[in-house]
Design an enzyme around this catalytic site. Sequence first.
Site, PDB file in Angstrom:
ATOM      1  N   LYS A   2      -6.942  -1.314   3.157  1.00  0.00           N
ATOM      2  CA  LYS A   2      -7.637  -2.435   2.547  1.00  0.00           C
ATOM      3  C   LYS A   2      -7.113  -3.788   3.027  1.00  0.00           C
ATOM      4  O   LYS A   2      -7.892  -4.682   3.366  1.00  0.00           O
ATOM      5  CB  LYS A   2      -7.461  -2.268   1.041  1.00  0.00           C
ATOM      6  CG  LYS A   2      -7.647  -3.460   0.217  1.00  0.00           C
ATOM      7  CD  LYS A   2      -7.117  -3.183  -1.169  1.00  0.00           C
ATOM      8  CE  LYS A   2      -5.653  -3.541  -1.197  1.00  0.00           C
ATOM      9  NZ  LYS A   2      -5.217  -4.064  -2.482  1.00  0.00           N
ATOM     10  N   THR A   3      -5.798  -3.911   3.077  1.00  0.00           N
ATOM     11  CA  THR A   3      -5.230  -5.191   3.513  1.00  0.00           C
ATOM     12  C   THR A   3      -5.578  -5.457   4.971  1.00  0.00           C
ATOM     13  O   THR A   3      -5.823  -6.590   5.380  1.00  0.00           O
ATOM     14  CB  THR A   3      -3.701  -5.184   3.325  1.00  0.00           C
ATOM     15  OG1 THR A   3      -3.420  -4.783   1.990  1.00  0.00           O
ATOM     16  CG2 THR A   3      -3.123  -6.560   3.550  1.00  0.00           C
ATOM     17  N   ASP A  60      -9.079 -10.199  -3.256  1.00  0.00           N
ATOM     18  CA  ASP A  60      -8.408  -8.896  -3.215  1.00  0.00           C
ATOM     19  C   ASP A  60      -8.315  -8.339  -4.639  1.00  0.00           C
ATOM     20  O   ASP A  60      -8.362  -9.099  -5.608  1.00  0.00           O
ATOM     21  CB  ASP A  60      -6.995  -9.107  -2.632  1.00  0.00           C
ATOM     22  CG  ASP A  60      -6.318  -7.807  -2.281  1.00  0.00           C
ATOM     23  OD1 ASP A  60      -7.004  -6.761  -2.250  1.00  0.00           O
ATOM     24  OD2 ASP A  60      -5.097  -7.828  -2.027  1.00  0.00           O
ATOM     25  N   GLU A  61      -8.158  -7.040  -4.786  1.00  0.00           N
ATOM     26  CA  GLU A  61      -7.988  -6.406  -6.105  1.00  0.00           C
ATOM     27  C   GLU A  61      -9.050  -6.881  -7.093  1.00  0.00           C
ATOM     28  O   GLU A  61      -8.750  -7.258  -8.227  1.00  0.00           O
ATOM     29  CB  GLU A  61      -6.599  -6.707  -6.677  1.00  0.00           C
ATOM     30  CG  GLU A  61      -5.453  -6.355  -5.758  1.00  0.00           C
ATOM     31  CD  GLU A  61      -5.058  -4.894  -5.827  1.00  0.00           C
ATOM     32  OE1 GLU A  61      -5.855  -4.058  -6.329  1.00  0.00           O
ATOM     33  OE2 GLU A  61      -3.952  -4.576  -5.363  1.00  0.00           O
ATOM     34  N   GLN A  71      -8.427   2.108  -9.549  1.00  0.00           N
ATOM     35  CA  GLN A  71      -7.056   1.595  -9.641  1.00  0.00           C
ATOM     36  C   GLN A  71      -6.950   0.401 -10.580  1.00  0.00           C
ATOM     37  O   GLN A  71      -6.021  -0.391 -10.489  1.00  0.00           O
ATOM     38  CB  GLN A  71      -6.543   1.226  -8.248  1.00  0.00           C
ATOM     39  CG  GLN A  71      -6.377   2.431  -7.352  1.00  0.00           C
ATOM     40  CD  GLN A  71      -5.741   2.060  -6.030  1.00  0.00           C
ATOM     41  OE1 GLN A  71      -4.572   1.717  -5.965  1.00  0.00           O
ATOM     42  NE2 GLN A  71      -6.529   2.124  -4.958  1.00  0.00           N
ATOM     43  N   ARG A  95       0.485   7.417  -4.596  1.00  0.00           N
ATOM     44  CA  ARG A  95       1.564   6.703  -3.904  1.00  0.00           C
ATOM     45  C   ARG A  95       2.300   7.632  -2.953  1.00  0.00           C
ATOM     46  O   ARG A  95       3.058   7.194  -2.102  1.00  0.00           O
ATOM     47  CB  ARG A  95       2.601   6.135  -4.890  1.00  0.00           C
ATOM     48  CG  ARG A  95       2.085   5.142  -5.924  1.00  0.00           C
ATOM     49  CD  ARG A  95       1.346   4.020  -5.322  1.00  0.00           C
ATOM     50  NE  ARG A  95      -0.093   4.267  -5.384  1.00  0.00           N
ATOM     51  CZ  ARG A  95      -0.993   3.575  -4.715  1.00  0.00           C
ATOM     52  NH1 ARG A  95      -0.612   2.604  -3.925  1.00  0.00           N
ATOM     53  NH2 ARG A  95      -2.269   3.851  -4.820  1.00  0.00           N
TER      54      ARG A  95
END
Length: 814
Positions: free
Chosen positions: A75-76, A260-261, A296, A659
Amino acid sequence: MDLVIQCQPMSDPTHPPADAFDDPFFAAAAADAGAGAERSRAAERLLEGLNTAQMDAVSADEGPVLVLAGPGSGKTRVLTHRVAWLIEVFGVPPWQIMAVTFTNKAAREMRLRLERLVGPAALGQVTIGTFHAICARILRIEAETLSFDGNFVIYDSDDQERLVKRALDEMNLDPKQFRPSAILGAISNAKNELVRPEAYTPATYWHEIAGRVYTRYQQLLRNSNAVDFDDLLLETAELLRQNAAVRDKYRARYRHVLVDEFQDTNTAQYALVKALAAAEVPDAPHNLFVVGDEDQSIYRWRGADYRNIERFRRDFPSPTTVILEQNYRSTQTILDAARAIIDRNAHRTPKALWTERGHGQGIQLFEAYDESEEAAFVVHQIEKHVRSGGKFGEMAVMYRTNAQSRTIEDALVRKRIPYQLVGGTRFYDRREIRDVLAYLRLVHNPLDEVALQRVINVPTRGIGDKAMATLHAAAGACGVPLWPALQLIAADELAEVSPAAAAVTVDARTLKALGSFHDLLARLIAAREQLDVTALLGAILDNTGYAKHVRDGTDEGEERWENVVELRNVAVDFEAMPPREGLAALLESVALVADVDALDAKASADRVTLLTLHAAKGLEYPTVIITGLEEGSIPHSRSADDPDGLAEERRLFYVGVTRAERTLILVRAHRRTVYGTTDLREPSRFLLDLPVEVMAEPPAPATGIRGTPVHSRGTQWGDRGRGGGSDVGRTSGASRGADPRNVGRGASSAGGPGSAPGGASTFRPGDKVTHPTFGEGVVVTASQRDGDEEVTVAFVGAGVKKLMQSFARLERVR
DNA sequence: TGTTAACTTATTTTT
DNA sequence: TAAGTTAACA
């Protein structure tokens, strides 16, 4: 179509270059052949190594773009490449781009990666920052259009709570019935929903009171020339909504907004983004690029609403939608487990996470007897990992609540295993740091009453309740804040203000104490014009006697002093600025940056990481151990009663699971002591959702064990959860068998192949025993208490000697 | 004004 | 259990 840029860049004092006034899209179309070639080279470079979905996102046309990014899907990378794409392929001037994140860490990461893509010059012109930092900047720039001063200070939760207490006190409300933290929560919720005090509509009596406190709290904030974190968002959103000129200015400036997020945005943040991206202007390009993952979303309790993703789809019709499903982090087994967990949530876009990494190993499940055995198991796994060539730094231990770290820490300390705890007391929450910052704040803004109250008697200067009562009385009588009142007292001019003020009696001792504090502060305020921040800080530490106060000769005092020195190191960064500006910048930075990055150099060291599931978001580790997988912990008992809460707990578990890169170990305990009482714990309902295929084969039972394997497979959980008679994972240790309290539900159903014997057999020192996890050992001590047997065993396995207490599943070797 | 004893209350946490 | 707060006390 030409656009007139009316404003100056916020981040950069230089004006935008003249050629930047072209509309990027039309400019791109009209570009000459040379530039075109350059752009296609850039395009090639920026798409290299990306998968198809990532390419689609990065190279999407103008207009709204929604990227649904599964965990570990790059994503980043997409976000940074998109920014670079805008600049280098679409020819968008960098200062027309705003990228918004939630945390400073994410902003920093983005800056770092973007620098490699576009170079420092272009990066310097892009606005990258957290919602709060960007809002603070806008509010300071637009101060003249606001009802409050642009030199405002930012109050954090501790300051907020003090203000609420003050308000409650003034209003004669019982802080037990109206707990400050709860009131604050209500205020925060209201602000997140863009509800000001006057619009607050209480649903209950309690909320009616909360509303009144909200009103007073807001007055107190503004009296101190302060805003809280929520105000930064609310005031900015409202400013953009109500002031067309300001709104147009920022719209014209920021032609491209990236968020973002996005699943973590609250109503205020959504409104902000929407206003900036001109959603209600049909002809304007809605160049809004949002990245998020509803699965998330774990900050609902903070006002985050993942349904903003749906709102986005409604407010920005037919966005380019990209789903990133390829995962570059975990094995397929881990992804399958994650999917099995999250698929049970409703109202979501299903995602099929996949990887090219292969299946890897199965997921392990360990059932400990209690939390200390859980900790022992964790330690055991870590030692095993390191013994076989792994590093401490490759492992993370996760839990639901911070309190759960303690038993694990204890075990790690005993074994001298290096670890790093994420969270805990933050640097800026330490008392000495808050004290020193309060002095700095006070010097910057003497109206800051929370700061004044905090340090007026630290170190003690004979200003106790009585002197404070006098000061408050004077302030009240004169109708001024505390600082002007203090000035009047010191100058003995109270009588000249009003008859009421004249009536306030200040006895000699109080006058002396208050007077000398006034002089002290007045001197420091004078000094703020001359001294740079570091020097000012030094002057404060010396003149207020705070340095001496902290260094009281104890070790603790020295430690505190070291923190103060650390703060001074932070201040050095602002030393070169003109005195007033440097002070303001330091305070802003401190208020908006929770973690001191300068301080966590040790993070890169080779240590095991301990952290909450919340703190784990965005991180990854080769091996992840999630502990406390029990009803009451995951899902947490506080969330057990509402479906939305449970869905969020499920997402939290999902975040933890995703994770893990290679190894995932899940741990539960049969009993756990919380708040001093020990309870039997049912396995987490989320464990029931793990299909048998993703679980590791249980290891062969250790010699002589009548009981059962420690590791179990999913379907067996299913049986158990439905009340079946499976005895999987039961504590079958002879030392415990006699005590029904020690036995889990599955075990209490009589029978099963490993049924515990009726009478407890007593161990004696010298007995050879085995334990399914720790192998063979020798009993060192054994004693009985309340029917419970306490056994200390020396395990000798792989050259490591372990001393443990209180074992379940301990069996004597004949 | 500082100390002690009783008493209360327990997620998650960035900004 | 344990930390943090308040009330009572010297």
